[in-house]
Write a protein that holds these residues in place. Structure first.
Motif, mmCIF file in Angstrom:
data_model
loop_
_atom_site.group_PDB
_atom_site.id
_atom_site.type_symbol
_atom_site.label_atom_id
_atom_site.label_comp_id
_atom_site.label_asym_id
_atom_site.label_seq_id
_atom_site.Cartn_x
_atom_site.Cartn_y
_atom_site.Cartn_z
ATOM 1 N N ASN A 143 84.840 -5.993 -28.344
ATOM 2 C CA ASN A 143 85.167 -6.775 -27.153
ATOM 3 C C ASN A 143 84.810 -5.846 -25.935
ATOM 4 N N GLN A 147 82.189 -6.385 -22.917
ATOM 5 C CA GLN A 147 82.334 -6.322 -21.657
ATOM 6 C C GLN A 147 81.601 -5.353 -20.920
ATOM 7 N N PHE A 314 93.747 1.612 -24.413
ATOM 8 C CA PHE A 314 92.960 0.411 -24.025
ATOM 9 C C PHE A 314 93.231 -1.033 -24.478
ATOM 10 N N ARG A 315 94.245 -1.000 -25.492
ATOM 11 C CA ARG A 315 94.817 -2.303 -26.261
ATOM 12 C C ARG A 315 94.956 -3.327 -25.047
ATOM 13 N N GLU A 316 95.797 -3.063 -23.983
ATOM 14 C CA GLU A 316 96.223 -3.964 -23.176
ATOM 15 C C GLU A 316 95.172 -4.708 -22.512
ATOM 16 N N LYS A 317 94.279 -4.128 -22.084
ATOM 17 C CA LYS A 317 92.971 -4.925 -21.564
ATOM 18 C C LYS A 317 91.796 -5.276 -22.490
ATOM 19 N N TYR A 318 91.520 -4.608 -23.682
ATOM 20 C CA TYR A 318 90.498 -4.987 -24.538
ATOM 21 C C TYR A 318 90.859 -5.373 -26.017
ATOM 22 N N GLU A 319 92.144 -5.818 -26.038
ATOM 23 C CA GLU A 319 92.626 -6.225 -27.343
ATOM 24 C C GLU A 319 91.718 -7.504 -27.607
ATOM 25 N N SER A 324 95.180 -10.660 -30.387
ATOM 26 C CA SER A 324 96.223 -11.087 -29.494
ATOM 27 C C SER A 324 97.025 -12.379 -30.197
#
Length: 398
Positions: A143, A147, A314-319, A324
């Protein structure tokens, strides 16, 4: 779209039983109607487990052709020894069954071509069950790449770095095929855990392809030392010399200029790692210390160990969306949930009658690395061309 599908399982050793017990029998949209294995005790153990969970006993046989002859079966799962994967997959496609096969390396380029030709003749989808493509970290990094966080990707690396000395040494007692391979072959024998996630990052077979490789193998001393210390009573095994080098390094060149390094490291003392690394013009990710480095955001002069483990930030933005959703529903299955996700994706394709997300061209190009590395090693690291199993379609495939 089918609400429920019926499957047969071929191969009921450790891997087959793990998939059956931890994943398949916990899926409400799948019914196991047939089991096949050459060993009666494995047949009985698996049939008992199916009957316990489903309430009915499946058909059991030693001959996989009997499984393929059952009209009601929609798909088969192949988890036999490496040498049997492709022959059974071809037979399954010819019988009109969707097929998913466990991972491993090929023994010849010719069998990979036969696999592709069987699909092109029958149009029955065939999927390699590469669970590492569904790992949480691998999908988050994919991911990130899509991006543009790392810029243009230049190099990737990975490895199967797993101390397997015990499993190899007790191969005959445990009826496991690795021992014979390590005695007789010298190659990158297990390439797909590394290649699978990297292939998705580099769009292999879908706008890019692997064009050549070189492989080198170290000397083979790890198993000899282990058997001397841990299994000296096995006089026959103790006197054998192993062909398989302790560490095999393979470098692959891609059509668009990227390079890939993969490492097989299974017969020396070590911790487990797949060494997953992605390098781009704007940053990098490395599995070894679970860290992300972004140009302009991190200081390359500072002591980097204080940033080890920062990938979690970076999990919150790129999980990845797949994970998810999985986390919300509740992670299930073996290998941290990756087994569940890869099989769920396969079964969804079967239910819908659509192409599988990992297809026969992926399977052939990833598995062929084993036999090509064997040739390169035998010739002192000579470059070897990697076949284009898509016959040019990689340029426009999506």
């Amino acid at each position: 779209m089918k609400e429920k599908i019926k499957i047969g399982m071929i191969g009921l050793g450790g891997r087959g039983m793990g998939l059956l017990r931890l994943v398949i029998l916990n899926m409400s949209d799948v019914e196991v109607v047939a089991l096949c294995d050459r060993y009666e005790d494995r047949q009985t153990k698996a049939a008992d487990k199916v009957e316990e969970k489903q309430g009915s006993r499946p058909f059991v046989t030693i001959d996989y052709q009997e499984v393929l002859s059952i009209d009601e079966i929609d798909a088969v799962i192949i988890s036999t020894s490496w040498a049997d994967h492709i022959d059974i997959a071809i037979a399954s496609m010819e019988a009109g069954k969707y097929v998913a096969t466990e991972v491993g390396g090929a023994y010849s380029v010719q069998e990979c071509w036969r696999l592709v030709e069987a699909y092109e003749r029958t149009k029955i989808p065939c999927m390699i069950l590469e669970n590492c493509c569904y790992g949480r970290d691998e999908l988050m990094v994919l991911n990130m790449v899509k991006q543009g966080l790392f810029g243009e990707i230049v190099h990737c690396a990975g490895g199967y770095q797993h101390d397997l000395r015990d499993e190899i040494a007790y191969g005959y007692e445990n009826r496991h095929y690795r021992l014979d391979n390590y005695i007789n072959r010298n190659c990158e024998n297990y390439p797909t855990h590394e290649i699978g996630p990297i292939a998705r990052i580099l769009d292999i077979n879908r706008g890019n392809r692997m064009v050549s490789l070189v492989s080198m193998a170290s000397k083979a001393k790890g198993m000899k030392e282990y058997i001397k210390n841990e299994k000296s009573h096995d006089s026959e095994l103790a006197k054998l010399d192993f062909m398989q080098g302790d560490i095999v390094t393979t470098i692959i060149k891609c059509a668009h200029g990227e390079t890939i390094t993969i490492t097989l490291d299974t017969t020396l003392p070590r911790y487990y790692s797949r060494g997953f690394t992605v390098r781009g013009t704007k940053g990098m990710y490395t599995e070894e210390n679970q860290s992300v480095y972004i140009d302009g955001s991190h200081d390359h002069y500072q002591s980097w160990n204080k940033n080890w483990g920062n990938a979690e930030e970076f999990r919150e933005k790129y999980e990845h969306p797949i994970w998810s959703k999985f986390l919300e529903e509740g992670v299930q299955g073996g290998h941290g949930g990756a087994d569940w996700l890869v099989l769920a994706d396969f079964f969804e394709s079967v239910k819908k009658g659509t192409q599988t997300p990992l297809d026969v061209y992926d399977m052939a190009s990833w598995m062929c690395i084993s036999t090509l590395s064997e040739d390169s090693i035998a010739m002192g690291g000579h470059p070897i061309a990697i076949p284009d199993f898509t016959n040019g379609k990689w340029i426009t495939r999506q």
